[in-house]
Design an enzyme around this catalytic site. Structure first.
Site, PDB file in Angstrom:
ATOM      1  N   ARG A  50     -23.322  35.298 -17.587  1.00 24.12           N
ATOM      2  CA  ARG A  50     -24.419  35.024 -16.773  1.00 24.12           C
ATOM      3  C   ARG A  50     -24.469  35.792 -15.450  1.00 24.12           C
ATOM      4  O   ARG A  50     -25.768  36.223 -15.213  1.00 24.12           O
ATOM      5  CB  ARG A  50     -24.734  33.506 -16.450  1.00 24.12           C
ATOM      6  CG  ARG A  50     -25.451  32.588 -17.413  1.00 24.12           C
ATOM      7  CD  ARG A  50     -25.640  31.329 -17.144  1.00 24.12           C
ATOM      8  NE  ARG A  50     -24.139  30.677 -17.054  1.00 24.12           N
ATOM      9  CZ  ARG A  50     -23.762  29.564 -17.004  1.00 24.12           C
ATOM     10  NH1 ARG A  50     -24.528  28.552 -16.863  1.00 24.12           N
ATOM     11  NH2 ARG A  50     -22.283  29.126 -16.855  1.00 24.12           N
ATOM     12  N   LYS A 147     -10.908  26.059 -28.534  1.00 22.67           N
ATOM     13  CA  LYS A 147     -10.623  24.631 -28.325  1.00 22.67           C
ATOM     14  C   LYS A 147     -11.260  24.069 -26.862  1.00 22.67           C
ATOM     15  O   LYS A 147     -11.229  25.214 -25.956  1.00 22.67           O
ATOM     16  CB  LYS A 147      -9.348  24.034 -28.545  1.00 22.67           C
ATOM     17  CG  LYS A 147      -8.456  24.349 -27.195  1.00 22.67           C
ATOM     18  CD  LYS A 147      -7.096  23.635 -27.257  1.00 22.67           C
ATOM     19  CE  LYS A 147      -7.464  22.516 -26.368  1.00 22.67           C
ATOM     20  NZ  LYS A 147      -6.970  23.042 -24.775  1.00 22.67           N
ATOM     21  N   HIS A 177      -3.916  28.393 -29.852  1.00 22.73           N
ATOM     22  CA  HIS A 177      -2.964  29.594 -29.510  1.00 22.73           C
ATOM     23  C   HIS A 177      -1.598  29.292 -29.618  1.00 22.73           C
ATOM     24  O   HIS A 177      -0.677  30.199 -29.885  1.00 22.73           O
ATOM     25  CB  HIS A 177      -3.493  30.201 -27.845  1.00 22.73           C
ATOM     26  CG  HIS A 177      -2.808  29.249 -26.909  1.00 22.73           C
ATOM     27  ND1 HIS A 177      -3.391  28.362 -26.539  1.00 22.73           N
ATOM     28  CD2 HIS A 177      -1.704  29.528 -26.030  1.00 22.73           C
ATOM     29  CE1 HIS A 177      -2.879  27.569 -25.457  1.00 22.73           C
ATOM     30  NE2 HIS A 177      -1.736  28.459 -25.311  1.00 22.73           N
ATOM     31  N   LYS A 181       2.116  31.637 -31.322  1.00 21.29           N
ATOM     32  CA  LYS A 181       3.285  31.936 -30.478  1.00 21.29           C
ATOM     33  C   LYS A 181       4.450  32.332 -31.512  1.00 21.29           C
ATOM     34  O   LYS A 181       4.455  31.667 -32.470  1.00 21.29           O
ATOM     35  CB  LYS A 181       3.600  30.770 -29.650  1.00 21.29           C
ATOM     36  CG  LYS A 181       2.840  30.000 -28.351  1.00 21.29           C
ATOM     37  CD  LYS A 181       3.290  29.136 -27.861  1.00 21.29           C
ATOM     38  CE  LYS A 181       2.195  28.688 -26.702  1.00 21.29           C
ATOM     39  NZ  LYS A 181       2.448  29.351 -25.431  1.00 21.29           N
ATOM     40  N   GLU A 215       4.591  20.822 -18.931  1.00 20.25           N
ATOM     41  CA  GLU A 215       4.016  21.730 -18.074  1.00 20.25           C
ATOM     42  C   GLU A 215       4.370  21.524 -16.679  1.00 20.25           C
ATOM     43  O   GLU A 215       4.204  20.279 -16.466  1.00 20.25           O
ATOM     44  CB  GLU A 215       2.409  22.021 -18.296  1.00 20.25           C
ATOM     45  CG  GLU A 215       2.110  22.417 -19.937  1.00 20.25           C
ATOM     46  CD  GLU A 215       0.581  22.653 -19.726  1.00 20.25           C
ATOM     47  OE1 GLU A 215       0.218  23.893 -19.509  1.00 20.25           O
ATOM     48  OE2 GLU A 215       0.063  21.802 -19.746  1.00 20.25           O
ATOM     49  N   ASP A 234      -6.704  17.096 -24.802  1.00 15.95           N
ATOM     50  CA  ASP A 234      -6.364  18.625 -24.143  1.00 15.95           C
ATOM     51  C   ASP A 234      -4.997  19.199 -24.850  1.00 15.95           C
ATOM     52  O   ASP A 234      -5.316  20.425 -25.459  1.00 15.95           O
ATOM     53  CB  ASP A 234      -5.942  18.660 -22.902  1.00 15.95           C
ATOM     54  CG  ASP A 234      -5.837  19.996 -22.307  1.00 15.95           C
ATOM     55  OD1 ASP A 234      -6.794  20.988 -22.578  1.00 15.95           O
ATOM     56  OD2 ASP A 234      -4.897  20.390 -21.443  1.00 15.95           O
ATOM     57  N   HIS A 239      -2.561  21.279 -29.960  1.00 15.39           N
ATOM     58  CA  HIS A 239      -1.339  22.015 -30.023  1.00 15.39           C
ATOM     59  C   HIS A 239      -0.021  21.345 -30.677  1.00 15.39           C
ATOM     60  O   HIS A 239       0.592  21.370 -31.766  1.00 15.39           O
ATOM     61  CB  HIS A 239      -0.989  22.281 -28.666  1.00 15.39           C
ATOM     62  CG  HIS A 239      -1.970  23.208 -27.839  1.00 15.39           C
ATOM     63  ND1 HIS A 239      -2.746  24.317 -28.729  1.00 15.39           N
ATOM     64  CD2 HIS A 239      -2.386  23.133 -26.631  1.00 15.39           C
ATOM     65  CE1 HIS A 239      -3.655  24.718 -27.582  1.00 15.39           C
ATOM     66  NE2 HIS A 239      -3.417  24.239 -26.364  1.00 15.39           N
TER      67      HIS A 239
HETATM   68  C1  BG6 Z   1      -4.419  24.814 -23.227  1.00 15.79           C
HETATM   69  C2  BG6 Z   1      -4.601  23.702 -22.609  1.00 15.79           C
HETATM   70  O1  BG6 Z   1      -5.030  24.724 -24.507  1.00 15.79           O
HETATM   71  O2  BG6 Z   1      -3.013  25.081 -23.193  1.00 15.79           O
HETATM   72  C3  BG6 Z   1      -4.241  23.793 -21.082  1.00 15.79           C
HETATM   73  O3  BG6 Z   1      -6.031  23.538 -22.372  1.00 15.79           O
HETATM   74  C4  BG6 Z   1      -2.452  24.059 -21.187  1.00 15.79           C
HETATM   75  O4  BG6 Z   1      -4.238  22.582 -20.289  1.00 15.79           O
HETATM   76  C5  BG6 Z   1      -2.397  25.204 -21.990  1.00 15.79           C
HETATM   77  O5  BG6 Z   1      -2.143  24.410 -19.955  1.00 15.79           O
HETATM   78  C6  BG6 Z   1      -1.092  25.504 -22.251  1.00 15.79           C
HETATM   79  O6  BG6 Z   1      -0.918  26.715 -22.861  1.00 15.79           O
HETATM   80  P1  BG6 Z   1       0.550  27.521 -22.724  1.00 15.79           P
HETATM   81  O7  BG6 Z   1       0.489  28.487 -23.745  1.00 15.79           O
HETATM   82  O8  BG6 Z   1       0.728  28.141 -21.297  1.00 15.79           O
HETATM   83  O9  BG6 Z   1       1.626  26.572 -23.007  1.00 15.79           O
END
Ligand code: BG6
Length: 487
Positions: A50, A147, A177, A181, A215, A234, A239
């Protein structure tokens, strides 16, 4: 060294081109593939957002983003890469003349035209409608969806239906994603290219499985989104469930997307639903308080939210004991755990085998075999075994890993998950992307978990930032005579 096979020329339009995902992941991913000669010089990378900016300003933004990313920097090659970039500012939810620039930049020679929605999912359906009205949903179009696809089953179904009204399912790439990995892919190779594992990959030999995605980061400027989502929506809905699927699925007939997806869906459908009665025994939800992460003081979750006295019962940590109701896994618990502001960034899948049936050696040494797939950091795989400590002094056992660490065995830098997945989109390989049915099956199970929490009034526990979660998480395993694997 890795071998990079060039992909055919393609065009990509990144909606949300100046946003966080584009800067942190997508632009660097494309740049790194270009550096390795995988991307052709006739490709077009079109940022759309935008905010008003010139093409030069977009190139500056992209340059900063690529320099900040982990990986090589080559200023000469950057100049060549910058030539691929275009930028336009517009409201993508309405059709009209404003689309002329984007259309004029797209190459109509039959190459893949990728539309990447790095925007809020709230506008996915509207944008797809407009892409349809503009005639951009051609046979060459590929749509990439980030997502979260919805916040529950109903909203996911609405998005899938709206998007599916414009694009064929075979043209829709729902990205997770984690599937890009390296170690996650290695799990497939490990399981299905080594005859050793299949005979022991079941309730016969496996005691339990632990999947942890910890994390140390907090909300990273995404408080608004995160507070509406929480750890289950999330991380677990996508994942962690994907990791569980790859660990638990039957061997697919082939690596073709349809075959792999079919096996994953079977696992999702076999997940035992939580109920109001069972949820308290089998799950923990918690939120972090202030604490120390990497020797630095960090505020509590509530203090990170804006407002004078923010109230929120969003979970930043969840631990679950999950059962898979099928012949292979009946009675084998899968413990899932994820959280923000934990001790460190550490993700792994740990498969613990049953102990030997008869103790020949000192029972204190009867530690079971463990197979640990480390996703990050220090990617690799370790198979923990008992061996005899050499030398005299009797039969002393030592618990040591057979160690396949990536850093030691392969080159230092290998492509980021987004690099691999973007190249798969160009190649038209859907195997590592989620199907509509998969996303919906995952939401169906997650909805039940969230509803059970709501109905049973599941308490929100607390844990200090910089720890492995609340005490209740340790107790979840302790009740079963087990412990989290935190190495
Ligand atoms: C994302 C989440 O999909 O994955 C985030 O929305 C998270 O909250 C992230 O931090 C973690 O990805 P990675 O590759 O850093 O483990």
């Amino acid at each position: 060294m890795a071998e990079f096979i060039p992909v055919e020329p393609f065009d990509i339009v990144i909606f949300g081109g100046t946003g966080d995902l584009s800067k942190r992941k997508l632009l660097p991913a494309l740049y790194h593939r270009f550096l390795d000669g995988q991307i052709h010089e006739t490709c077009r990378i079109i940022g759309v957002a935008r905010s008003k900016r010139t093409r030069e300003q977009f190139i500056e933004l992209a340059e900063e983003a690529c320099k900040a990313a982990n990986g090589e920097w080559d200023s000469k090659k950057w100049k060549a890469f910058a030539k691929l970039l275009e930028y336009d500012a517009m409201d993508i939810t309405t059709a009209g003349k404003q689309w002329d620039n984007v259309k004029s930049w797209l190459t109509n020679d039959g190459r893949p035209q990728i539309f990447y929605l790095a925007t809020t999912p709230l506008i996915y359906v509207d944008v797809c409608k407009v892409l349809g009205e503009e005639g951009l949903n051609t046979e060459h179009a590929r749509l990439v969806l980030e997502k979260p696809i919805g916040k529950d089953l109903a909203s996911a179904e609405a998005i899938n239906a709206g998007v599916g009204a414009v694009f064929d399912e075979k043209a829709i790439y729902r990205i997770d994603h984690y599937l890009g990995k390296e170690t996650v892919q290695n799990l497939l190779v490990l399981r299905f290219a080594n005859a050793l594992f299949e005979p022991v990959w079941s309730r016969n030999a496996i005691d339990h499985v632990q999947i942890t995605v910890a994390e140390s980061i907090g909300l990273e400027g995404r408080a608004d989104y995160y507070d509406r989502s929480g750890a289950v929506r999330d991380m677990i809905q996508n994942h962690l469930l994907q990791l569980l699927c790859l660990t638990a699925m039957e061997p697919p007939n082939s690596l073709h997307a349809d075959d792999v997806r079919m096996e994953k869906i079977k696992v999702l459908r076999a997940l035992k639903p939580f109920t109001e009665e069972t949820v308290a025994q089998n799950s923990v939800r918690a939120q972090y308080e202030a604490g120390l992460v990497d020797d630095e003081k960090v505020p509590s979750y509530l203090e990170t939210l804006s407002g004078d006295a923010p109230q929120s019962s969003t979970e930043t940590f969840a631990a679950l004991k999950v059962e898979i109701s099928n012949g292979r896994w009946a009675g084998v618990p899968f413990y899932l755990r994820t959280g923000k502001r934990m001790t460190d960034r550490r993700s792994s899948i740990m498969i613990q085998f049953k102990p030997t049936p008869h103790p020949l050696f000192d029972s204190a040494d009867r530690v079971p075999n463990r197979l640990v797939m480390r996703l990050q950091p220090d990617e690799g795989m370790k198979l923990f075994m008992q061996i005899k400590e050499p030398g005299p002094g009797g039969m002393r056992l030592k618990y040591l890993p057979l160690d396949l660490s990536y850093a030691e065995n392969f080159m230092v830098r290998y492509p980021d998950a987004y690099e691999r997945l973007l190249m798969d989109v160009v190649r038209g390989n859907l195997s590592l992307f989620m199907s509509r049915a998969e996303v919906e099956a995952a939401w169906r199970w997650v909805d039940q978990l969230l509803a059970s929490w709501e109905q049973s009034g599941q308490p929100l526990e607390q844990y200090p930032a910089g720890t492995q979660g609340p005490l209740q998480s340790a107790m979840l395993l302790d009740r079963d005579g087990r412990e989290w694997w935190d190495e």
